[in-house]
Enzyme design. Structure first.
Site, PDB file in Angstrom:
ATOM      1  N   LYS A 181       4.665  -3.414 -32.924  1.00  0.00           N
ATOM      2  CA  LYS A 181       5.850  -2.802 -33.511  1.00  0.00           C
ATOM      3  C   LYS A 181       6.921  -3.895 -33.553  1.00  0.00           C
ATOM      4  CE  LYS A 181       9.867  -0.605 -33.696  1.00  0.00           C
ATOM      5  NZ  LYS A 181      11.057  -1.441 -34.015  1.00  0.00           N
ATOM      6  N   THR A 238      16.879  -1.550 -23.612  1.00  0.00           N
ATOM      7  CA  THR A 238      15.611  -1.150 -24.232  1.00  0.00           C
ATOM      8  C   THR A 238      14.493  -1.198 -23.206  1.00  0.00           C
ATOM      9  OG1 THR A 238      16.303  -1.979 -26.394  1.00  0.00           O
ATOM     10  CG2 THR A 238      13.949  -1.683 -26.047  1.00  0.00           C
ATOM     11  N   LEU A 250       1.696   5.463 -16.164  1.00  0.00           N
ATOM     12  CA  LEU A 250       1.289   4.504 -15.135  1.00  0.00           C
ATOM     13  C   LEU A 250       0.465   3.360 -15.707  1.00  0.00           C
ATOM     14  CD1 LEU A 250       0.367   6.989 -12.248  1.00  0.00           C
ATOM     15  CD2 LEU A 250       2.480   5.699 -12.554  1.00  0.00           C
ATOM     16  N   GLU A 256      10.110  -9.066 -21.069  1.00  0.00           N
ATOM     17  CA  GLU A 256      11.017 -10.202 -21.126  1.00  0.00           C
ATOM     18  C   GLU A 256      12.298  -9.691 -21.753  1.00  0.00           C
ATOM     19  OE1 GLU A 256      12.876 -12.456 -23.063  1.00  0.00           O
ATOM     20  OE2 GLU A 256      11.580 -14.180 -23.399  1.00  0.00           O
ATOM     21  N   GLY A 258      16.908  -9.317 -21.045  1.00  0.00           N
ATOM     22  CA  GLY A 258      18.140 -10.063 -21.268  1.00  0.00           C
ATOM     23  C   GLY A 258      18.316 -11.261 -20.350  1.00  0.00           C
ATOM     24  N   CYS A 290      17.302 -15.403 -25.481  1.00  0.00           N
ATOM     25  CA  CYS A 290      17.435 -14.822 -24.145  1.00  0.00           C
ATOM     26  C   CYS A 290      17.733 -15.875 -23.084  1.00  0.00           C
ATOM     27  CB  CYS A 290      16.169 -14.052 -23.785  1.00  0.00           C
ATOM     28  SG  CYS A 290      14.668 -15.010 -24.056  1.00  0.00           S
ATOM     29  N   GLU A 392      25.512  -9.882 -21.424  1.00  0.00           N
ATOM     30  CA  GLU A 392      24.847 -10.695 -22.446  1.00  0.00           C
ATOM     31  C   GLU A 392      25.486 -10.423 -23.801  1.00  0.00           C
ATOM     32  OE1 GLU A 392      20.312 -11.929 -23.581  1.00  0.00           O
ATOM     33  OE2 GLU A 392      20.727  -9.789 -23.377  1.00  0.00           O
ATOM     34  N   GLY A 465      13.698  -8.627 -16.426  1.00  0.00           N
ATOM     35  CA  GLY A 465      12.347  -8.122 -16.636  1.00  0.00           C
ATOM     36  C   GLY A 465      11.372  -8.537 -15.559  1.00  0.00           C
TER      37      GLY A 465
END
Length: 503
Positions: A181, A238, A250, A256, A258, A290, A392, A465
């Protein structure tokens, strides 16, 4: 299909080895951030589109056409993809430069390295070996690694092809089938690449790309019961939404998210190098990465000299059309992103910061006057509690702060929720390694910034992340490890028989 600068491109969803019309007529209009011109369109996809793509990926996974293929044979196809991509790099570089507004010189340099990811993972996939751990008694104990099945990739707009291919190359090398996506702001090159990869020999259904909104198509991908992993690059908010969605099922994730990378400059760094390094760290991709060098921490003894030279360098960067070889910095991706950057500048001034370069929408001639250009902006007198330092921005807005010694620099660098990228500039090699060891960042450069390699792990901590891209770590994370215990003795000891013994 061509991607010349005057060509308007129209794509459909890429599902099961071919382009297919969406289940609805709504289209995403992809406009140039630099000029406002229409570049192309893609489907504003639906949950039904996503379901069809997941079903195609599931059929391909169950057929074992890819997962059971010998790793050497998969490697041949991945290398074919790499070579075909290499032959069409100009086409993809032009397309992504047009879509993102980034200078063609930047995009060409970035995309030139992308075939390496396919060659690298094609090379190491056959080495994805199990093991034979010791086991007490008359048993053979071994582990084996098999593909996860269907995996979902959710990618961002700032590096449309790079981020997709970093994930895709390893997912395919491990034997998985994939549903991508892409960002609704930059879906064109992912859709074009999917057709190219199929032409290069990738079996039908192994790679599917569905464009659309994150709230519909992205959510449906996270909810799909057949999807065994989600790999996301995007904003931290997000990431939190996706984490909540997949937590219900699960399944593993790699995220990955900000960043607010510190660039730590000690006073033994040659001033010219420090300024050049900070400029490169901060303004590549107009600050829309990032790991952009958003916080420049400078030792007090060179602070004033650095700030003067850095501000002057920012003022000389050439803004312009992405297809102009002379352009050094391009547009931001959207009006929203432009307004966001300028809002942060205004809030910084209200909180006491001082603008020493930029700070405004860039004044450029037509047709660039319709573009989303912000001057390279340098803010001095910033403090760790300011909104512009804490959050950010994803724009060409840089905060410069003074530090006095190594401990002070470390406190400033680590005083943040993000822990993705950082760079340290010094000629004292002992200090460099000592400092890095305590730095809260998953990716650290010493006397450089932004460099990447398929063998070098990439990922952050905290709000940046979890999980890693690249290298053996990523390859193993795209498989499931199974343990097998085999009894070697001739007879089975009956646990329930009187006097029987099990062990």
């Amino acid at each position: 299909m061509t991607t010349e600068s005057d060509t308007i491109l129209h794509f459909d969803q890429f599902i099961d080895g071919e382009y297919r019309q969406s289940t609805q007529d709504r289209r995403l209009k992809i406009l140039s951030p630099a000029t406002g011109e229409l570049i192309g369109t893609a489907p504003d996809g639906t949950v039904d589109d996503l379901a069809v793509a997941v079903a195609a990926a599931s059929r391909a996974a169950r057929s074992d056409i890819w997962s059971d293929m010998d790793a050497l044979e998969r490697g041949h196809i991945l290398r074919n993809i790499a070579e075909m991509l290499k032959s069409r790099l100009h086409e993809f570089a032009q397309l992504d430069a047009r879509v993102t507004g980034r200078p063609i010189r930047e995009m060409r340099a970035q995309l030139t390295r992308l075939p390496e990811w396919f060659h690298y993972f094609a090379g190491i996939a056959r080495g994805l070996e199990g093991s034979v751990p010791p086991f007490k008694g008359d048993y053979l104990n071994y582990t084996q690694i098999t593909p996860l099945g269907v995996v979902g990739l959710i990618t961002s707009w700032n590096h449309p092809l790079l981020i997709m291919l970093k994930k895709l190359s390893v997912a395919l090398a491990a034997g998985n089938t994939v549903v991508v996506k892409p960002s609704e702001l930059a879906p064109l090159s992912p859709l074009l690449f999917a057709a190219m990869a199929t032409e290069a020999g990738l079996p039908k259904g192994v790679l599917n790309v569905v464009s659309g909104q994150g709230a519909t198509v992205g959510k449906a991908l996270c909810d799909a019961s057949e999807v065994a992993k989600i790999d996301l690059t995007g904003g931290t908010q997000t990431g939190r939404v996706v984490a909540r969605l997949v937590a219900e099922r699960l399944i593993p994730t790699t995220m990955e998210l900000g960043g607010k990378a510190p660039v730590v400059i000690f006073d033994d760094t040659p001033l010219d190098e420090a300024v050049a390094g900070a400029t490169f760290a901060s303004f590549i991709a107009s600050g829309q990465t990032c790991v952009s060098g958003a916080r420049i921490l400078v030792q007090g003894s060179i602070y004033d000299a650095f700030l003067e030279r850095f501000a002057q360098r920012a003022k000389t960067l050439r803004l312009g059309h992405p297809m102009d070889e002379a352009t050094q910095m391009g547009a931001l991706i959207s009006q929203r992103q432009m307004e966001r950057s300028l809002d942060y500048v205004a809030s910084a001034v209200e909180e006491g910061a001082r603008i020493v370069a930029g700070g405004r929408r860039a004044a450029l001639p037509a047709p660039l006057d319709r573009g989303f250009f912000v001057e390279p902006t340098v803010l001095a007198d910033t403090t760790p509690d300011m909104r512009v330092v804490r959050e950010e921005i994803f724009g060409p807005v840089v905060c410069v702060m003074r530090f006095e010694d190594e401990k002070h620099a470390l406190d400033l660098a680590n005083n943040h929720e993000f822990g993705l990228g950082a760079s340290v500039w010094t000629r004292d090699i002992g200090r460099a390694h000592r400092f890095v060891r305590k730095l809260n960042a998953g990716i650290v450069w010493i006397n450089d910034h932004h460099k990447n390699d398929p063998a070098s792990i990439w990922g952050g901590f905290g709000s940046s992340g979890h999980g890693k891209e690249n290298g053996w770590h990523a390859l193993r994370a795209y498989g499931k490890e199974q343990n097998v215990v085999v009894r070697l003795s001739a007879g089975f000891a009956d646990w329930y028989e009187d006097g029987g013994r099990y062990g």
